[in-house]
Design a protein around this motif. Structure first.
Motif, PDB file in Angstrom:
ATOM      1  N   LYS A 105       6.975  -4.163   8.984  1.00 29.74           N
ATOM      2  CA  LYS A 105       7.900  -3.511   9.908  1.00 29.74           C
ATOM      3  C   LYS A 105       9.332  -3.839   9.492  1.00 29.74           C
ATOM      4  N   GLY A 106      10.226  -2.880   9.696  1.00 29.27           N
ATOM      5  CA  GLY A 106      11.645  -3.128   9.486  1.00 29.27           C
ATOM      6  C   GLY A 106      12.105  -3.088   8.041  1.00 29.27           C
ATOM      7  N   ALA A 107      11.280  -2.551   7.149  1.00 29.53           N
ATOM      8  CA  ALA A 107      11.665  -2.489   5.730  1.00 29.53           C
ATOM      9  C   ALA A 107      12.514  -1.255   5.459  1.00 29.53           C
ATOM     10  N   ASN A 108      13.556  -1.442   4.673  1.00 20.40           N
ATOM     11  CA  ASN A 108      14.356  -0.334   4.158  1.00 20.40           C
ATOM     12  C   ASN A 108      13.758  -0.002   2.788  1.00 20.40           C
ATOM     13  N   ILE A 109      12.926   1.035   2.744  1.00 25.60           N
ATOM     14  CA  ILE A 109      12.173   1.359   1.531  1.00 25.60           C
ATOM     15  C   ILE A 109      13.103   1.703   0.367  1.00 25.60           C
ATOM     16  N   LYS A 110      14.181   2.420   0.639  1.00 25.02           N
ATOM     17  CA  LYS A 110      15.117   2.787  -0.444  1.00 25.02           C
ATOM     18  C   LYS A 110      15.752   1.537  -1.046  1.00 25.02           C
ATOM     19  N   ASN A 111      16.159   0.600  -0.207  1.00 23.91           N
ATOM     20  CA  ASN A 111      16.727  -0.642  -0.718  1.00 23.91           C
ATOM     21  C   ASN A 111      15.657  -1.454  -1.448  1.00 23.91           C
TER      22      ASN A 111
ATOM     23  N   GLU B 120      13.124  -0.274  -3.064  1.00 27.60           N
ATOM     24  CA  GLU B 120      12.917   0.366  -4.369  1.00 27.60           C
ATOM     25  C   GLU B 120      14.006  -0.062  -5.357  1.00 27.60           C
ATOM     26  N   LYS B 121      15.251  -0.046  -4.899  1.00 27.39           N
ATOM     27  CA  LYS B 121      16.372  -0.460  -5.753  1.00 27.39           C
ATOM     28  C   LYS B 121      16.188  -1.920  -6.210  1.00 27.39           C
ATOM     29  N   LEU B 122      15.868  -2.796  -5.264  1.00 26.97           N
ATOM     30  CA  LEU B 122      15.683  -4.206  -5.603  1.00 26.97           C
ATOM     31  C   LEU B 122      14.482  -4.412  -6.532  1.00 26.97           C
ATOM     32  N   PHE B 123      13.398  -3.668  -6.288  1.00 21.39           N
ATOM     33  CA  PHE B 123      12.219  -3.756  -7.147  1.00 21.39           C
ATOM     34  C   PHE B 123      12.578  -3.355  -8.571  1.00 21.39           C
ATOM     35  N   TYR B 124      13.281  -2.235  -8.726  1.00 24.47           N
ATOM     36  CA  TYR B 124      13.645  -1.774 -10.069  1.00 24.47           C
ATOM     37  C   TYR B 124      14.591  -2.739 -10.761  1.00 24.47           C
ATOM     38  N   GLN B 125      15.484  -3.359 -10.014  1.00 23.88           N
ATOM     39  CA  GLN B 125      16.434  -4.303 -10.606  1.00 23.88           C
ATOM     40  C   GLN B 125      15.796  -5.635 -10.968  1.00 23.88           C
ATOM     41  N   ASN B 126      14.818  -6.079 -10.182  1.00 25.58           N
ATOM     42  CA  ASN B 126      14.345  -7.453 -10.319  1.00 25.58           C
ATOM     43  C   ASN B 126      12.877  -7.613 -10.671  1.00 25.58           C
ATOM     44  N   CYS B 127      12.049  -6.642 -10.395  1.00 24.73           N
ATOM     45  CA  CYS B 127      10.605  -6.797 -10.544  1.00 24.73           C
ATOM     46  C   CYS B 127      10.022  -5.934 -11.664  1.00 24.73           C
ATOM     47  N   ARG B 128      10.680  -4.832 -11.956  1.00 21.87           N
ATOM     48  CA  ARG B 128      10.159  -3.863 -12.919  1.00 21.87           C
ATOM     49  C   ARG B 128       9.930  -4.461 -14.301  1.00 21.87           C
TER      50      ARG B 128
ATOM     51  N   GLN C 266      15.758 -10.184   4.654  1.00 22.26           N
ATOM     52  CA  GLN C 266      15.692  -8.723   4.752  1.00 22.26           C
ATOM     53  C   GLN C 266      15.397  -8.096   3.396  1.00 22.26           C
ATOM     54  N   GLU C 267      15.962  -8.627   2.333  1.00 26.24           N
ATOM     55  CA  GLU C 267      15.671  -8.089   0.999  1.00 26.24           C
ATOM     56  C   GLU C 267      14.200  -8.277   0.634  1.00 26.24           C
ATOM     57  N   LEU C 268      13.625  -9.429   0.978  1.00 28.54           N
ATOM     58  CA  LEU C 268      12.202  -9.649   0.712  1.00 28.54           C
ATOM     59  C   LEU C 268      11.341  -8.705   1.549  1.00 28.54           C
ATOM     60  N   ILE C 269      11.747  -8.454   2.778  1.00 29.75           N
ATOM     61  CA  ILE C 269      11.044  -7.491   3.624  1.00 29.75           C
ATOM     62  C   ILE C 269      11.109  -6.103   2.985  1.00 29.75           C
ATOM     63  N   ASP C 270      12.290  -5.727   2.488  1.00 35.51           N
ATOM     64  CA  ASP C 270      12.461  -4.420   1.851  1.00 35.51           C
ATOM     65  C   ASP C 270      11.588  -4.294   0.605  1.00 35.51           C
ATOM     66  N   ILE C 271      11.547  -5.328  -0.216  1.00 39.96           N
ATOM     67  CA  ILE C 271      10.722  -5.305  -1.428  1.00 39.96           C
ATOM     68  C   ILE C 271       9.247  -5.189  -1.048  1.00 39.96           C
TER      69      ILE C 271
ATOM     70  N   TYR D 173       8.505  -1.690   0.137  1.00 39.15           N
ATOM     71  CA  TYR D 173       8.445  -0.757  -0.993  1.00 39.15           C
ATOM     72  C   TYR D 173       7.154  -0.966  -1.799  1.00 39.15           C
ATOM     73  N   ALA D 174       6.793  -2.210  -2.030  1.00 40.42           N
ATOM     74  CA  ALA D 174       5.581  -2.496  -2.818  1.00 40.42           C
ATOM     75  C   ALA D 174       4.350  -1.857  -2.180  1.00 40.42           C
ATOM     76  N   GLN D 175       4.323  -1.763  -0.861  1.00 43.91           N
ATOM     77  CA  GLN D 175       3.193  -1.126  -0.191  1.00 43.91           C
ATOM     78  C   GLN D 175       3.104   0.372  -0.478  1.00 43.91           C
ATOM     79  N   THR D 176       4.169   0.970  -0.994  1.00 42.33           N
ATOM     80  CA  THR D 176       4.151   2.397  -1.319  1.00 42.33           C
ATOM     81  C   THR D 176       3.683   2.660  -2.750  1.00 42.33           C
ATOM     82  N   LEU D 177       3.584   1.615  -3.557  1.00 41.82           N
ATOM     83  CA  LEU D 177       3.184   1.788  -4.957  1.00 41.82           C
ATOM     84  C   LEU D 177       1.685   2.084  -5.061  1.00 41.82           C
ATOM     85  N   PRO D 178       1.287   2.775  -6.131  1.00 45.48           N
ATOM     86  CA  PRO D 178      -0.141   3.097  -6.289  1.00 45.48           C
ATOM     87  C   PRO D 178      -0.997   1.859  -6.522  1.00 45.48           C
TER      88      PRO D 178
END
Length: 156
Positions: free
Chosen positions: A71-77, A79-87, A143-148, A151-156
């Motif tokens: 709950k409370g995740a900013n999916i767009k943020n 995604e941005k954080l995932f691409y910058q740090n996890c990809r 909040q950034e960890l919540i956002d990540i 977003y991760a829950q939307t990945l295949p």
């Protein structure tokens, strides 16, 4: 510390722990009845809840909805954080690493985030030395960890 998938018993134990402490500690009940002990302030000398336990209890009691979604995740943020740090390690689609054992069907980060969020949450917060995953609890805001995680829950 080695952290594998949380078993049903572990999740039940965490739930029971939350029932004992979480109801008044997380509900904001600042007027305990005369028969209940006063809970220590977070971070005070009487507070025995570890940082790890507190972060996991937060997930279970505040961040997950009844379907296991963050709950409370900013999916767009996220995604941005995932691409910058996890990809770089996990790949753009989260499928660079297969988390399943050799005798299981493939399991990627999106599936882990959807089906095993307590394990996923622990690993992004506290790392996993066995797999070379760094802890990020001090690198990102809550909040950034919540956002990540959202977003991760939307990945295949």
């Amino acid at each position: 510390m080695r952290f594998a998938r949380l078993s049903s018993a572990s999740i039940l134990a965490l739930a029971a722990y939350g029932l004992l402490l979480g109801v008044s500690a997380f509900a904001g009940n600042d007027r305990p009845d005369e028969n209940s002990p006063t809970l220590p302030e977070p971070g005070s000398p009487g507070d025995t809840l570890t940082r790890e336990d507190a972060r996991m209890a937060l997930l279970v009691y505040k961040l997950l909805d009844k379907d296991g979604k963050i709950k409370g995740a900013n999916i767009k943020n996220g995604e941005k954080l995932f691409y910058q740090n996890c990809r770089s390690c996990h790949g753009g689609d989260g499928k660079r690493f297969n988390f399943a054992r050799f005798d299981e069907p493939p399991a990627y980060i999106g599936q882990r985030a959807r089906e095993e969020m307590p394990t996923f949450w622990h690993q992004i917060n506290f790392g996993d030395a066995e797999r070379g995953m760094e802890p990020y609890i001090d690198e990102f805001t809550l909040q950034e960890l919540i956002d990540i995680a959202g977003y991760a829950q939307t990945l295949p």
